[in-house]
Design an enzyme around this catalytic site. Sequence first.
Site, short mmCIF file in Angstrom:
data_model
loop_
_atom_site.label_atom_id
_atom_site.label_comp_id
_atom_site.label_asym_id
_atom_site.label_seq_id
_atom_site.Cartn_x
_atom_site.Cartn_y
_atom_site.Cartn_z
N HIS A 62 -1.78 39.41 110.84
CA HIS A 62 -2.74 40.52 110.86
C HIS A 62 -2.05 41.81 110.43
O HIS A 62 -1.48 42.53 111.25
CB HIS A 62 -3.34 40.69 112.26
CG HIS A 62 -4.50 41.63 112.31
ND1 HIS A 62 -5.55 41.47 113.19
CD2 HIS A 62 -4.81 42.73 111.58
CE1 HIS A 62 -6.43 42.43 113.01
NE2 HIS A 62 -5.99 43.22 112.04
N HIS A 64 -2.36 45.29 107.45
CA HIS A 64 -3.16 46.01 106.46
C HIS A 64 -2.17 46.56 105.43
O HIS A 64 -1.29 47.34 105.78
CB HIS A 64 -3.93 47.15 107.12
CG HIS A 64 -4.90 46.67 108.16
ND1 HIS A 64 -6.21 46.36 107.88
CD2 HIS A 64 -4.74 46.39 109.48
CE1 HIS A 64 -6.82 45.94 108.98
NE2 HIS A 64 -5.94 45.94 109.97
N LEU A 65 -2.32 46.11 104.19
CA LEU A 65 -1.37 46.55 103.15
C LEU A 65 -1.93 47.70 102.31
O LEU A 65 -1.20 48.29 101.52
CB LEU A 65 -0.95 45.37 102.28
CG LEU A 65 -0.14 44.29 103.01
CD1 LEU A 65 0.29 43.19 102.05
CD2 LEU A 65 1.09 44.87 103.71
N ASN A 96 -9.78 45.05 104.22
CA ASN A 96 -10.39 46.39 104.16
C ASN A 96 -9.61 47.33 103.26
O ASN A 96 -9.20 48.42 103.65
CB ASN A 96 -10.59 46.97 105.56
CG ASN A 96 -9.31 47.10 106.34
OD1 ASN A 96 -8.33 46.42 106.05
ND2 ASN A 96 -9.30 47.97 107.33
N ASP A 154 -12.54 42.47 109.22
CA ASP A 154 -11.71 43.28 110.12
C ASP A 154 -11.80 44.77 109.81
O ASP A 154 -11.84 45.19 108.66
CB ASP A 154 -10.25 42.85 110.06
CG ASP A 154 -9.44 43.52 111.15
OD1 ASP A 154 -9.75 43.30 112.33
OD2 ASP A 154 -8.53 44.31 110.83
N HIS A 181 -13.06 40.66 114.33
CA HIS A 181 -12.70 41.89 115.05
C HIS A 181 -13.81 42.06 116.10
O HIS A 181 -14.92 42.44 115.76
CB HIS A 181 -12.70 43.03 114.03
CG HIS A 181 -12.61 44.42 114.59
ND1 HIS A 181 -11.66 45.32 114.16
CD2 HIS A 181 -13.34 45.08 115.51
CE1 HIS A 181 -11.83 46.47 114.79
NE2 HIS A 181 -12.83 46.35 115.63
N ASN A 280 -7.42 50.80 117.55
CA ASN A 280 -8.63 50.07 117.90
C ASN A 280 -8.34 48.57 117.84
O ASN A 280 -8.00 48.07 116.79
CB ASN A 280 -9.74 50.44 116.90
CG ASN A 280 -11.07 49.87 117.33
OD1 ASN A 280 -11.22 49.45 118.47
ND2 ASN A 280 -12.02 49.82 116.42
N ASP A 307 -1.21 43.92 113.71
CA ASP A 307 -2.28 44.82 113.27
C ASP A 307 -1.66 46.06 112.62
O ASP A 307 -2.13 47.19 112.82
CB ASP A 307 -3.20 45.20 114.43
CG ASP A 307 -4.48 45.89 113.96
OD1 ASP A 307 -4.71 45.94 112.74
OD2 ASP A 307 -5.23 46.39 114.81
#
Lengths: 441, 314
Positions: A62, A64-65, A96, A154, A181, A280, A307
């Site tokens: 999990h 985010h790139l 996202n 997500d 999510h 979150n 995350d």
Amino acid sequence: MTYILRNGRVVDPANGRDAVLDVEVRDGVIARIGANLEAPAGATVLDVPAGCIVTPGLIDMHVHLREPGQEHKETVASGVAAAVAGGFTAVACMPNTSPVNDSAAVTRYIVDKAAAAGLARVYPIGAASVGSKGEQMAEIGELKAAGCVAVSDDGHPIRTALLMRRVLEYAGMLDVLVIDHCEDPTLKGDGVVHEGAVASELGLRGIPGEAEELWIERDITLAGLTKTPVHVAHLSTAGSLRAVRAGKARGIAVTCEVTPHHFVMTDEALRGYDTNTKMNPPLRPQADVDALVEGLADGSVDVIATDHAPHHADEKALSYDQAPFGITGLETAVPLTFDRLVHTGRIDLARMVELLSVNPARILKVPGGSLTEGAPADITVLAPDLAVTIRAASQKSLSKNMPFEGWTLKGGVAATIVGGRLVYRNPAVDGLEGWPTAPVQ
Amino acid sequence: MSGPTPVTALSGRHLLGISDLTPREITLVLDTADAMREVGERQIKKVPALRGRTIVNLFFEPSTRTRTSFEIAEKRLSADTLNLAVSTSSVVKGETLLDTVSNIEAMQPDMLVVRHASSGACEQLARHCRSRIVNAGDGLHEHPTQALLDAYTIRQHKGRLDGLQVAIVGDLLHSRVLRSNLLLLRKMGATVRVAAPRPLVPVGIEAMGAIPCRTIEEALEGADVVMMLRIQLERMQNNFFPSLREYFTLFGLTSERLALAKPDAIVMHPGPMNRGVEIASDVADGPRAVILEQVANGVAVRMAVLYLLGGSDE
């Protein structure tokens, strides 16, 4: 090229190994594992520093790139540099981005960027719905064909129960994992932190833990209806864990992950309004943290995932309620896990490897999770006694938004090997001087 | 044996919230306000205490009465003042709070009086600013000068704060006035009972020392002080309660309900009032109401705060 990692403590729960052994890597593959292996002609011998542990490569399911679209926060290249510095040989990146990864074109773009960076493996996660808007199901077959290993909206929950049902059925048909999510957006409202005494005192709008728990109950019920696995992202409350345990006890294929920040920090950290404590799901009270640690220890929690959510300093410099949610985590996960879970005796090394490698590989159905002869040589070398002081300035991630600045923790990463290539070597670890300077073939 | 050394200054550089003040410091502010009030009663309402100091009133959120009160207080202390109503649109355009304030700080003010819609904004600024900061209301968090002027008004009428029974009724959830008053009154030894429709009661309010009551009647019973809080009309649309009519029926302060309080109880309101919503007109205009006194005392209390924070060199 052939080399031998000599005399490391090999912790490989999938193969039932925990012993001082040698690992021979040949042409990017684990060739042999055994005691006192004789080095083949021309092979290099890399002595594993005393006390270090050789494990299957860690997998963060999990992250985010941010690329495409928000390259000022993170790029695929900077993200994988952070990953390997954090001991991760593979990461699964959430959809996202901007545009959202709901098409083969975006998936392939990410895959190409990852190949060009050539550090950690990157497994894209596609959107479950077009634009992650919760309306129309994304072309999950096309996403899978382009390289996605799972689908998720997500950042948002999969919005309606009917869509969730359909996504579970359809993705299940394609053997694609669905990750949700879990958060009831109506109950969350405009909340920014955990709803409780601390939020009330600070005048910050609260999100009750029940917003997460309700949604998890929904997803477990639908996983039962569709007989399809569901994975709960970033679970954060005792009630959520109770729901997952109850689902597992009913035989429903539900798995879940917990982030390091949720098992090391409570909502008391909000005092001072540091926006690097805004994430979150939000930081929860001690009772929830205790429950999560118990779940990590007893097997109820399947995975530690970070995350990793990079945000630019300018955005985090906004006032608390306006700043974005999320913190970086790739480079702090191992020290936090060692210090707070392993060295405190809450979990042992084998369990740590299960949470950070074996289970994410199993749940995502990706290679790795074990040091099996013939498998790609994705290996993490851990330094359990290394004193690590967290410094944002020395991190590889493009963004530096994390609340651990200055924390001194025991346990870190010595080296990371992906497909046989040494891609990270920690200069702070004694005994690696003879190793090649990363990254090398 | 001598008693404790009298407190003559505030220990902090800023006034971010009541949580920063000790009971002795609160008393110091109130005592200082006594002297400041006397300045306001003179023909020439001006003292040179802050002559040569520059104070910027930085309001990111509209406010007429608080800003005016601060401005009058600053002028009575001879400070050079500047009012800036900063549109939150600058933030929307991408400018951070810190950037906005850094620009103002470049002009070398001594103090910033800050109001912001976000809780914690003043605390965030205080970590980075050279100027002293006075919180004039941050989000749902604190409004310390309001609590100080309320305490001053209560002390004026009751002669003390310790041991008083205070009832606070209204929108507790969204009220920074509640938080600051609760902190202050508890620190000074008062008992605080609160009442509101359940959706407007913050979770864990007991942990802040309040005694939650199910009805307004329960809160008012035997109270020395009745403090009503404003109901924002848009709350009705968010289903915190069904209608203004029902709100008044269940939680409005009427003269009949006020009879449950002590005969000499005072009625307070931070304003602006919604007559017929949280308070009946006859109560608002009645002999027990001290609402306009609160406004008058606001100037004296803010003079005291500004003087105590900015009147001396570092």
